[in-house]
Design a protein around this motif. Sequence first.
Motif, short mmCIF file in Angstrom:
data_model
loop_
_atom_site.label_atom_id
_atom_site.label_comp_id
_atom_site.label_asym_id
_atom_site.label_seq_id
_atom_site.Cartn_x
_atom_site.Cartn_y
_atom_site.Cartn_z
N VAL A 17 0.79 -1.14 -0.19
CA VAL A 17 0.13 0.38 -0.09
C VAL A 17 1.32 1.16 0.68
N LEU A 18 0.49 2.26 -1.22
CA LEU A 18 1.64 3.83 -1.35
C LEU A 18 1.03 4.85 -0.54
N GLY A 19 1.47 5.09 -0.37
CA GLY A 19 0.76 6.61 -0.11
C GLY A 19 1.95 7.93 -0.55
N LEU A 20 2.48 9.10 -1.14
CA LEU A 20 3.10 9.91 -1.71
C LEU A 20 2.13 11.72 -0.90
N GLU A 21 3.12 12.06 -0.18
CA GLU A 21 3.16 14.01 -0.13
C GLU A 21 4.06 14.11 -0.28
N THR A 22 3.87 15.46 -0.84
CA THR A 22 4.47 15.78 -1.98
C THR A 22 4.59 17.73 -2.17
N HIS A 23 6.09 17.96 -1.26
CA HIS A 23 6.39 19.27 -1.25
C HIS A 23 6.51 19.99 -2.76
N ILE A 24 5.84 21.38 -2.68
CA ILE A 24 6.58 21.83 -4.42
C ILE A 24 6.94 22.83 -4.12
N GLU A 25 7.78 23.48 -4.35
CA GLU A 25 8.56 25.34 -3.79
C GLU A 25 7.09 26.37 -4.58
N PHE A 40 16.76 31.86 -6.00
CA PHE A 40 17.77 30.75 -6.37
C PHE A 40 19.43 30.89 -5.53
N GLY A 41 19.76 30.23 -4.83
CA GLY A 41 21.50 30.56 -4.96
C GLY A 41 21.87 31.62 -4.26
N ALA A 42 21.50 32.65 -3.94
CA ALA A 42 21.66 34.36 -2.64
C ALA A 42 22.92 33.73 -2.35
N GLU A 43 23.66 34.76 -1.70
CA GLU A 43 24.31 34.75 -1.08
C GLU A 43 23.32 34.38 0.66
N PRO A 44 23.87 34.10 1.07
CA PRO A 44 23.14 33.14 2.67
C PRO A 44 23.10 34.12 3.01
N ASN A 45 21.46 34.76 3.41
CA ASN A 45 21.18 35.31 4.45
C ASN A 45 21.03 37.02 4.24
N MET A 208 13.17 18.64 -9.14
CA MET A 208 13.65 17.31 -7.63
C MET A 208 14.34 17.52 -7.28
N GLU A 209 15.71 18.12 -8.62
CA GLU A 209 17.21 17.90 -8.58
C GLU A 209 17.96 19.03 -7.62
N GLN A 210 16.56 20.28 -7.59
CA GLN A 210 16.93 21.47 -6.66
C GLN A 210 16.55 21.53 -5.37
N GLY A 211 15.02 20.78 -5.60
CA GLY A 211 14.77 20.73 -4.73
C GLY A 211 13.48 21.21 -4.42
N SER A 212 12.95 22.19 -6.02
CA SER A 212 11.98 22.41 -5.69
C SER A 212 10.75 21.27 -5.62
N MET A 213 10.52 20.16 -6.10
CA MET A 213 9.69 19.58 -5.63
C MET A 213 10.45 18.29 -4.72
N ARG A 214 10.08 17.65 -4.06
CA ARG A 214 10.29 16.90 -3.49
C ARG A 214 9.58 15.85 -2.71
N ASN A 236 12.12 12.80 1.41
CA ASN A 236 12.64 13.82 0.66
C ASN A 236 14.02 13.18 -1.08
N VAL A 237 12.94 12.45 -1.50
CA VAL A 237 13.19 11.47 -2.64
C VAL A 237 13.57 12.67 -3.39
#
Length: 495
Positions: A17-25, A40-45, A208-214, A236-237
């Motif tokens: 039995v599957l279940g998926l929770e997906t986060h999208i930025e 994306f990718g700006a200097e921290p803080n 997905m590889e940049q984490g805007s969908m996990r 976080n796959v």
Amino acid sequence: MTKLNTYEAAVAAYEPVLGLETHIELDTNTKMFCGCATAFGAEPNTQVCPVCLALPGALPVANKAAVEATIKIGLALNCRIAEWTRFARKNYFYPDMPKNFQTSQYEEPLCEDGFVEVVVDGESHRIEIERVHLEEDTGKTLHVGGAAGRIHGATESLVDYNRAGIPLVEIVTRPIPGTGALAPEVARAYATELRDIVRSLGVSDVRMEQGSMRCDVNVSLNKPGEEWGTRTETKNVNSLRSVERSVRYEVRRQSALLDAGEKILQETRHFHEATGETSPGRSKEEATDYRYFPEPDLAVMEPSREWVEELRASLPEPPRKRRERLQAEWGLGDKEMQSVVNADAVGLIESTIAAGASASGAVKWWLGELSRRANESGVELGSLAIAPAQVAELQGMVEDGRLNDKLARQVIDGVLAGEGGPAEVAAARGLEVVSDTGALETAVDEAIAANPDVAEKIRGGKHAAAGALIGAVMKATKGQADAGTVRQIILDKLS
Ligand SMILES: [Zn+2]
């Protein structure tokens, strides 16, 4: 070393039995509750303010563009849009979350009760969507001084709040039973369809590889006819391929434990790209652990029905309809189109055709040589260092007779190695087909002189013997002659 069953043995004895929770930025210009930039990718803080740093007295205001984007996602997933909805505080401590709670939604999500249809192996699966809600992302913690960015052995930890407060949409499926041995493929097909739907709406780049969908992937096993088992949640796959692999691994791992009479722990797990394995994370919290309560600093939202209907009317063509339309336009059979979809090549082929290639040429390169290269290097087709326009250019050179397939493959080597576009690579590597008929005639004359017996056969009417002479000419021109032209010259000379 974890003991594993073979996948075949696992699905013969157990039902997943599957279940998926997906986060999208969402790619809004500003954050969820303040006016900070989201690049994306700006200097921290550098993209922070009193609201997203949770300084005392700072008050949030909800981002209308994010609410609109979430309603669009809900509508595209056939959800009901709430007439009354509000935010809630999800309380927990983590250093990258300055408020000590995440502003999320709990009992009153923005969208509920939808579904998506996916097709795997010609069979349709309906994936029920429980809810689509809006929340904010956390910051990022960086552990330095240790191995591979792990906290163990690190000398210090740094935190970057640029991502804190970026709007995040969470899409939660209901449990998905009945997929049997196809569970990994169904999970991947769902994630693919969801990504394509959100991408078509233009509200996130869903990379997905940049984490805007996990994806968080839940799997449990039960014996046929018995109650559903305890589930694990692999967190976080971050690629479609990994969604499929993580399900496959968990099915093999859990079934071995169950066979040994052991219990499955309800826990979160991490997926490891290099080995395709999962390892334990923390034991899974219950909702009560988060002490959810309604967010007192934000007004409730009551999206008007007129607004919702306006948004519904503005939705683009759904990816499934688009695929059906493209399949007809490209003249592909069901099986061939399924291969295109499985290779995640629909958009690539569409762009290649838009850049001037024929449908058959575009399909041929992306499903053939380029898929092979992607598999060899273990990357997704779209990550190959060749653009659709370059594939169109390559196909054009083949059609003009400037390249044959063998030379075209060598040109691909050069393009993938970053040596430039196809014409540039062909020129730099000297890979163009010899079209100078004078040079070809000389090469044919030499081949005839060197193979008098073959030439005699052809003169006698045995045209099939021309193959030997063509081979000799190809060898002499290092494969850079067009075989059809050479054959014609040979036959012209010997008959
Ligand atoms: Zn801010």
